[in-house]
Design a protein around this motif. Structure first.
Motif, short mmCIF file in Angstrom:
data_model
loop_
_atom_site.label_atom_id
_atom_site.label_comp_id
_atom_site.label_asym_id
_atom_site.label_seq_id
_atom_site.Cartn_x
_atom_site.Cartn_y
_atom_site.Cartn_z
N PHE A 187 0.82 -1.21 0.00
CA PHE A 187 0.00 0.00 0.00
C PHE A 187 0.85 1.25 0.00
CE2 PHE A 187 0.93 -0.73 4.42
CZ PHE A 187 1.04 0.53 4.98
N THR A 188 0.23 2.38 -0.35
CA THR A 188 0.87 3.69 -0.25
C THR A 188 0.06 4.53 0.73
OG1 THR A 188 -0.41 4.52 -2.11
CG2 THR A 188 1.77 3.65 -2.61
N ASP A 189 0.69 5.52 1.30
CA ASP A 189 0.08 6.43 2.26
C ASP A 189 -0.37 5.69 3.52
OD1 ASP A 189 0.51 8.71 0.67
OD2 ASP A 189 -1.32 8.28 -0.47
N ALA B 234 4.32 -1.10 3.30
CA ALA B 234 4.17 0.20 2.65
C ALA B 234 5.11 0.27 1.46
CB ALA B 234 4.48 1.32 3.63
N ASP B 235 4.60 0.87 0.37
CA ASP B 235 5.37 1.00 -0.87
C ASP B 235 6.30 2.20 -0.82
OD1 ASP B 235 6.16 0.41 -3.44
OD2 ASP B 235 4.48 1.46 -4.38
N VAL B 236 5.87 3.29 -0.18
CA VAL B 236 6.66 4.52 -0.12
C VAL B 236 6.57 5.12 1.28
CG1 VAL B 236 6.38 5.09 -2.56
CG2 VAL B 236 4.70 5.91 -0.92
N GLU B 237 7.48 6.04 1.56
CA GLU B 237 7.45 6.78 2.82
C GLU B 237 6.92 8.18 2.52
OE1 GLU B 237 8.29 5.42 5.74
OE2 GLU B 237 8.78 3.54 4.77
N SER C 112 4.42 6.66 5.57
CA SER C 112 3.33 5.69 5.53
C SER C 112 2.86 5.39 6.94
CB SER C 112 3.80 4.40 4.86
OG SER C 112 4.90 3.86 5.56
N ALA D 84 6.07 -0.50 7.87
CA ALA D 84 5.69 0.86 7.47
C ALA D 84 6.49 1.83 8.34
CB ALA D 84 4.20 1.09 7.66
#
Length: 131
Positions: free
Chosen positions: A26-28, A42-45, A47, A63
């Motif tokens: 997931f993102t966010d 989490a895909d990005v920071e 998160s 995350a």
């Protein structure tokens, strides 16, 4: 010690009564009220993942900010902050930069703070003896 940054919005929900078989990327932000049989990552920071009182995750959770008030059967990796609420039950090692643990939370595993790189202090200069 750690400044409170603006948290990302929780845009995804795994509702109570829902069971996901497989990994969740997931993102966010993600809130889990149901069950996940797989890793949650989490895909990005930045998160955030919230594992509510009714939730159960069987797998790794990763995350920046992790809030647990349900059950996690697997390791937890919080890049920044790990919050363990009163009904949190974690069976697995936890890795974190900062930890907030409420009375009643249980961990069956090792607690491993992340390595905080400290700047090397400058060498001390001794005062010369006046003479």
């Amino acid at each position: 010690m750690f400044s409170r940054k603006k948290q990302p919005l929780i845009k995804s929900l795994i509702a109570k009564g829902t069971c996901v078989q497989g990994d969740v990327l997931f993102t966010d932000g993600l809130r889990i009220d149901g069950e996940v049989h797989g890793d949650v990552r989490a895909d990005v920071e930045p998160s955030i993942v919230v594992i509510s009182e009714s939730a159960q995750v069987q797998g790794r959770v990763q995350a920046a900010h992790v809030i647990v008030n349900g059950t996690v059967l697997g390791p937890v990796h919080a890049g920044e902050l790990l919050e363990l609420q009163p009904r949190a039950r974690v069976t697995g090692d936890v890795h974190y930069k900062a930890l907030e643990m409420h009375q009643g939370a249980l961990i069956s595993g090792q607690m491993r703070p992340s390595e905080v790189v400290l700047q090397e202090a400058p060498p001390l200069k001794l005062a010369s003896s006046g003479g």
